[in-house]
Design a protein around this motif. Structure first.
Motif, short mmCIF file in Angstrom:
data_model
loop_
_atom_site.label_atom_id
_atom_site.label_comp_id
_atom_site.label_asym_id
_atom_site.label_seq_id
_atom_site.Cartn_x
_atom_site.Cartn_y
_atom_site.Cartn_z
N SER A 125 45.96 -94.01 -19.92
CA SER A 125 46.45 -92.64 -19.94
C SER A 125 45.91 -92.01 -21.22
N LEU A 146 46.67 -92.58 -15.45
CA LEU A 146 47.70 -91.54 -15.39
C LEU A 146 47.19 -90.28 -16.08
N ARG A 148 48.72 -86.35 -15.94
CA ARG A 148 49.57 -85.33 -15.33
C ARG A 148 48.81 -84.01 -15.27
N GLY A 182 47.63 -91.69 -10.87
CA GLY A 182 48.94 -91.12 -11.13
C GLY A 182 48.82 -89.75 -11.77
N GLY A 184 51.49 -85.91 -12.51
CA GLY A 184 52.88 -85.49 -12.66
C GLY A 184 52.98 -84.17 -13.39
N MET A 211 51.10 -92.71 -8.08
CA MET A 211 52.16 -92.70 -9.10
C MET A 211 52.47 -91.24 -9.46
N GLY A 213 54.76 -89.02 -12.26
CA GLY A 213 55.64 -88.97 -13.44
C GLY A 213 56.24 -87.57 -13.59
N GLY A 215 59.14 -85.43 -15.88
CA GLY A 215 60.11 -85.43 -16.97
C GLY A 215 60.45 -84.00 -17.35
N ILE A 263 57.32 -94.15 -8.80
CA ILE A 263 57.86 -93.00 -9.55
C ILE A 263 58.73 -93.52 -10.70
N PRO A 264 58.32 -93.27 -11.96
CA PRO A 264 59.14 -93.74 -13.08
C PRO A 264 60.36 -92.88 -13.34
N THR A 266 61.74 -91.50 -16.34
CA THR A 266 60.97 -91.33 -17.58
C THR A 266 61.82 -91.37 -18.86
N ALA A 286 63.58 -92.83 -8.21
CA ALA A 286 62.60 -93.54 -9.04
C ALA A 286 62.66 -95.05 -8.82
#
Ligand code: SAH
Length: 351
Positions: A125, A146, A148, A182, A184, A211, A213, A215, A263-264, A266, A286
Motif C-alpha cells: 500500500s 491496496l 483507496r 483493494g 476504498g 478488498m 477499506g 473508514g 472487508i476490514p 478499520t 467486516a
C-alpha cells in the motif's frame, strides 16, 4: 426484508433504527454465508511516513514539516514480518506515503526477502506508482495491493488530492498484473454528499474489488481540510456525516454489494469508538482486522490522523487485544493467507 440495494442513496441516508438494525443483520448474514466466521488478521507494517504528496486530509502530507520522518530498514521490516508469522498471521501489509524514498528495486528486494523468509502473503500500500514499479514488485512476489480511490467524485477528489493522479487507472493496471486488488473510501469527507457515497458503492462493484477499506474521515489540524480550508460545503442536508453510524452503514452496504470481498474493520473506526467500534464493524459486514506491527518508536510518527487507536501497544498487546475482541463476539481467527474467496472456497456455498 426491505431491498436495501434498490436505492443506495436512500439507504445511506436512512435514520430509522429499526431499518438499520435489519440492514446490519442482513450484512452480517451475508458475511457469514460468503466468507464465513473467520476473521483474517493482516499484520500492518508502516514502513515509512515520507511522502511527496499534498493530500488535503492526510497528516503525512509533504508540507507537514513538524513531522519526524522515517523509513524502516530492510532488516527491520523482515524482522517485523517474522514476528507476523510467529503471531500466526497469514499476511503482512507494507504501507507508506507515496515517496521516491521507496525505490522500486529496494522495495522489490524487501518483498523477495519476506517471501524467502516466511510463508506470508505480501500486500503493498504505497500509493500510485508506475506500471513498471508495480510489475517489478509483482514479479518479486507481491500478492496484493491496496489503493483507496478515496471518493469517486472527480471534483471532490481533485480538491482534496492535488497533483496528477488517476487511481482508477492504477487499480486496473494492478488487476492486469494479477494482484488481488483493494480500494476504498473515507466516509464524511467535507463536501461529500450521499449521492457521491452511493456512487462510491457502485464503483466498488464495478471494479469487482477483492478488498474494500472503509473508514471515517478524521480531521487532522495540520492539514488544510482539517483546518476547514479547501472544502466546498455540500448542499443543505446532503453532507455525509463522518460518524460511526455512517461508517457502519457504508460497510454493511459494501458487504451486500460485494458479498465475497475481504472487508476490514478499520483502525479509523476503532479510533472513533475505542470501546467496541472494532467489534461492531465485524458484526456489520467486516471480516478482517489489521493489527499493527510497526515498532513503537516509528509508529507514533505515522500520524495519518490524530489519536489513532492502539498507538501505545506492542505487537503482542495489539494481537492479544484483537484476538480477545474476535472471540468475544463468537468469531474465530483466520488461518492461512486468507486471500479472496479462500474461506468460502473450502466448501461450496449454496445461497
Ligand atoms: N500513501 C498510501 C497510504 C496512505 S494511508 C496511499 O495513499 O494509498 C492509507 C489511507 O488512510 C488512505 O488511503 C486514506 O483513505 C486514509 N486516511 C488518510 N488520511 C486520513 C484522515 N485524515 N482520516 C481518515 N482516514 C485517512
Amino acid at each position: 426484508m426491505p431491498d436495501f440495494l434498490c436505492d443506495l442513496r436512500r439507504t445511506l441516508a436512512e435514520t430509522s433504527s429499526e431499518l438499520l438494525a435489519r440492514l446490519y443483520e442482513e450484512a452480517d448474514r451475508t458475511r457469514c454465508v460468503h466468507v464465513g466466521d473467520e476473521v483474517h488478521l493482516r499484520g500492518l507494517i508502516e514502513i515509512s511516513n515520507m511522502c511527496g504528496r499534498q493530500c488535503g486530509y492526510c497528516g503525512l502530507r509533504a508540507p507537514h514539516r513538524k513531522l519526524t520522518r522515517y523509513r524502516m530498514t530492510l532488516e527491520e521490516i523482515v524482522s517485523c514480518a517474522r514476528q507476523a508469522e510467529a503471531l500466526g498471521y497469514g499476511t503482512v501489509v507494507l504501507q507508506a506515503g507515496e515517496t521516491p524514498a521507496i525505490s522500486a528495486p529496494w522495495m522489490a528486494r524487501v518483498v523477495r526477502e519476506i517471501k524467502a523468509a516466511t510463508p506470508l502473503a505480501v500486500t503493498l500500500s504505497l500509493g500510485e506508482r508506475t506500471r513498471g514499479d508495480l510489475e517489478l514488485w509483482r514479479r518479486a512476489g507481491a500478492d496484493r495491493y491496496l489503493l483507496r480511490f478515496e471518493t469517486s467524485d472527480p471534483g471532490l477528489y481533485a480538491r482534496i488530492h492535488p497533483g496528477p493522479s488517476d487511481r482508477i487507472a492504477v487499480l486496473r493496471t494492478l488487476r492486469e498484473l494479477g494482484y488481488e486488488v483493494g480500494s476504498g473510501v473515507m466516509v464524511g469527507i467535507p463536501g461529500q454528499t450521499y449521492e457521491m457515497l452511493a456512487r462510491d458503492l457502485e464503483l466498488f462493484r464495478e471494479l469487482d474489488l477483492d478488498m474494500i477499506g472503509i473508514g471515517p474521515y478524521l480531521p487532522h489540524l495540520e492539514t488544510p481540510l482539517g483546518r476547514g480550508e479547501w472544502s466546498q460545503p455540500a448542499p443543505e442536508g446532503e453532507q455525509v456525516p463522518a460518524t460511526e453510524e455512517m461508517t457502519y452503514k457504508t460497510v454493511a452496504m459494501a458487504r451486500l454489494l460485494c458479498p465475497e470481498a475481504n472487508i476490514p474493520s478499520t483502525t479509523a473506526l476503532a479510533t472513533i469508538n475505542t470501546r467496541n467500534g472494532r467489534e461492531l464493524g465485524l458484526m456489520r459486514g467486516a471480516n478482517v482486522v489489521m493489527p499493527n506491527l510497526t515498532p513503537s518508536g516509528y509508529r507514533r510518527h505515522y500520524e495519518i490522523y490524530p489519536n489513532k487507536a492502539c498507538i501505545a501497544e506492542t505487537p503482542a498487546d495489539c494481537n492479544g487485544c484483537l484476538l480477545g475482541r474476535i472471540t468475544r463476539i463468537g468469531r474465530v481467527a483466520g488461518r492461512g493467507q486468507g486471500g479472496w474467496r479462500s474461506a468460502a472456497a473450502r466448501e461450496p456455498v449454496y445461497v
